[in-house]
Design a protein around this motif. Structure first.
Motif: not given
Length: 264
Positions: A29, A95-96, A98-99, A117, A119-120, A124, A188, A215, A240
């Motif tokens: 993340s 988070s990122v 997962g992006l 994925l 907490d994404t 975001i 992001l 998120t 998170h």
């Protein structure tokens, strides 16, 4: 520890687990490094070949100045896996991270058996928030953000019961290169996959900590609803970064998913 230079960017990564076992790749993340996965890896490394890496701008990887795009991050990971000769894998990102996993599923799905994925979301935060963070960290370095950001990572119970651990994770955050943090905040800020994630065709599971304020549950649920066939679960007593607060539960989610994709 191992290093690979991908299109001019030095990436740090680690590999553990039996050769020939199903491959699990882990993406970290914002403001963290691959160590956030250590307690998950410890529970899975007897069954899976695990690759955890520091995305550009974080950990021991290069942190060039300037804004990073999602394609920069996706290209780094695709290049690393190609360098390592990985032709089939499951990718988990928080988070990122997962992006980045969503981006890889859309742009480089070959060999990708599924994504987890954590907490994404497909989008975001808003541009104003990310621009404020970029300005703060470029003016005052990581200490300008440290306390407020780290407090948002964890549930209230974890912060109260594990103050030394929180202090240690704060140290990790403070030692993240300011250029890398700012560059990834731009990722992001500039990424919105809401109109694209409906094209993700690999098996997908989404999980979120019940106490996540970065998120929130409904934001993650919305992205899960946009991805065909995605499964959605809430992890109790986690904020998170569930790989830190609830590694056993997250490891079980990952293991169950891997078994369902015939990669575990």
């Amino acid at each position: 520890m191992a290093f690979a230079r991908i299109d001019g960017i030095l990436l740090h990564y680690g590999v553990c687990g039996p050769e020939g076992a199903p491959v699990l790749v882990l993406a970290n993340s914002l403001g963290t490094d691959a160590r956030i996965w250590d307690d998950v890896t410890a529970r899975l490394q007897d069954r899976y070949r695990i690759i955890a890496y520091d995305k550009r701008g974080h950990g021991l990887s290069d942190a060039p100045d300037g804004d990073y795009s999602l394609d920069d991050h996706v290209g780094d990971l695709a290049g690393l896996l190609d360098r390592l000769g990985i032709d089939r894998f499951v990718l988990a990102g928080v988070s990122v991270g997962g992006l980045i996993a969503q981006g890889l599923a859309l742009r480089h799905p070959r060999g990708l058996a599924g994504i987890i994925l954590c907490d994404t979301a497909a989008k975001i935060g808003e541009a104003a928030m990310w621009n404020e963070r970029i300005a703060l960290v470029r003016a005052g370095g990581m200490p300008a953000l440290g306390e407020a950001v780290v407090m948002r990572w964890f549930s209230e119970g974890y912060r109260q019961e594990r103050p030394e651990d929180v202090a240690g994770w704060r140290n990790m955050f403070l030692r993240t290169p300011a250029s890398g943090y700012a560059g990834t905040c731009a990722t992001l800020r500039d990424t919105d996959l809401r109109a694209e994630v409906g094209s993700i065709s690999v098996p997908t599971v989404m999980v979120v900590g019940a106490d996540d304020v970065s998120t929130p549950v409904d934001l993650v649920r919305d992205t899960a609803a946009r991805i065909p066939g995605a499964r959605f679960s809430i992890i109790a007593n986690a904020g998170h970064i569930p790989s830190i607060e609830q590694p056993g539960i997250l490891a079980e989610h990952i293991s169950t998913f891997l078994r369902g994709t015939n990669d575990g």
